[in-house]
Design a protein around this motif. Structure first.
Motif, short mmCIF file in Angstrom:
data_model
loop_
_atom_site.label_atom_id
_atom_site.label_comp_id
_atom_site.label_asym_id
_atom_site.label_seq_id
_atom_site.Cartn_x
_atom_site.Cartn_y
_atom_site.Cartn_z
N SER A 100 0.84 -1.19 0.00
CA SER A 100 0.00 0.00 0.00
C SER A 100 0.88 1.24 0.00
CB SER A 100 -0.92 0.03 1.22
OG SER A 100 -0.20 0.33 2.37
N LEU A 146 -15.47 -2.48 -4.32
CA LEU A 146 -15.06 -3.44 -5.35
C LEU A 146 -14.82 -2.68 -6.65
CD1 LEU A 146 -17.61 -6.34 -4.76
CD2 LEU A 146 -15.29 -6.11 -3.86
N THR A 147 -13.76 -3.07 -7.36
CA THR A 147 -13.51 -2.48 -8.67
C THR A 147 -13.41 -3.61 -9.70
OG1 THR A 147 -11.11 -2.46 -8.32
CG2 THR A 147 -12.30 -0.46 -7.74
N ARG A 158 -7.77 -9.93 -4.34
CA ARG A 158 -8.27 -10.03 -5.72
C ARG A 158 -8.99 -11.36 -5.85
NH1 ARG A 158 -5.20 -6.56 -9.46
NH2 ARG A 158 -3.66 -5.47 -8.21
N LYS A 195 -11.07 -6.44 -7.70
CA LYS A 195 -10.22 -5.91 -6.62
C LYS A 195 -11.08 -5.51 -5.44
CE LYS A 195 -7.69 -5.00 -10.44
NZ LYS A 195 -8.31 -5.21 -11.74
N LEU A 196 -10.72 -5.98 -4.26
CA LEU A 196 -11.39 -5.62 -3.03
C LEU A 196 -10.53 -4.56 -2.36
CD1 LEU A 196 -13.28 -7.89 -0.74
CD2 LEU A 196 -11.56 -6.48 0.32
N ARG A 197 -11.07 -3.36 -2.22
CA ARG A 197 -10.31 -2.21 -1.71
C ARG A 197 -10.94 -1.68 -0.42
NH1 ARG A 197 -6.84 0.11 -5.46
NH2 ARG A 197 -7.23 2.18 -4.65
N ALA A 257 -15.92 -12.16 -4.27
CA ALA A 257 -15.61 -10.86 -3.67
C ALA A 257 -16.78 -10.35 -2.83
CB ALA A 257 -15.26 -9.85 -4.76
N LYS A 278 -16.63 -9.27 0.96
CA LYS A 278 -17.05 -7.89 1.23
C LYS A 278 -18.05 -7.86 2.38
CE LYS A 278 -19.34 -3.94 -0.85
NZ LYS A 278 -20.51 -3.58 -1.58
N THR A 335 -6.70 1.02 -0.53
CA THR A 335 -5.68 0.00 -0.74
C THR A 335 -6.35 -1.29 -1.17
OG1 THR A 335 -4.31 0.98 0.97
CG2 THR A 335 -3.81 -1.28 0.36
N THR A 336 -5.81 -1.95 -2.18
CA THR A 336 -6.32 -3.24 -2.61
C THR A 336 -5.77 -4.29 -1.66
OG1 THR A 336 -6.41 -2.54 -4.91
CG2 THR A 336 -6.37 -4.92 -4.50
N GLU A 366 -6.51 -1.11 6.43
CA GLU A 366 -5.82 -2.20 5.74
C GLU A 366 -5.40 -3.33 6.69
OE1 GLU A 366 -1.92 -3.05 2.95
OE2 GLU A 366 -2.12 -1.11 3.94
#
Length: 147
Positions: A9, A43-44, A20, A63-65, A27, A31, A16-17, A71
């Motif tokens: 990070s 999520l992205t 994945r 991606k889970l951010r 995800a 989440k 921050t991811t 973090e």
């Protein structure tokens, strides 16, 4: 559920991811677990992968951010989640050959019905209507089913 923890990070970033996933359904489960512990999760690339799951590996998965300040807490929770397969009672599935608990659940195309379903799905761009699943031990590579 394959969880790959990412510990990199940059403190100048707001998010921050931390993990994945190949599919957005995986995800979404994680989440929900993090949100239950009060961590805001974003999520992205989930919509892109839901639209075309075949691009998941190409774009790095869903991606889970989390907020950068969450973090460490998120990573600890991710580490507490059992990575390997469990039965209906939540007990780890063990390999009948070597008794390892490192057992994953995966799809296989090894009979005619699975192959035909895969080819029809590929030809008409639809999801397969039949898939066969098996367990596989990471230690001895034994493939098995549970009755």
């Amino acid at each position: 559920m394959p969880v790959r923890k990412l510990r990199h990070s940059d403190n100048s970033e707001i998010f921050t991811t931390v993990a994945r996933f190949q599919y957005s359904s995986e995800a979404q489960i994680v989440k929900g677990r993090l949100e239950a512990d009060g961590i805001a999760v974003f999520l992205t690339d989930n919509v892109t992968i839901d639209t075309d799951p075949l691009v998941s590996n190409a774009i790095g998965g869903v991606k889970l951010r989390v907020h950068t300040e969450d973090e460490l807490k998120a990573v600890r929770i991710l580490e507490s989640i059992e990575r390997y397969s469990v039965d209906d009672e939540g007990q780890g599935i063990r390999c009948p050959q070597c008794d390892s608990a490192k057992v994953d659940y995966f799809t296989t195309v090894k009979d005619l019905k699975s192959l035909a379903s895969f080819l029809i799905g590929l030809l008409f761009w639809v999801l397969p209507f039949y898939t066969k699943y098996e367990y596989r031990c990471e230690n001895c590579k034994n493939k098995f089913n549970i009755q």
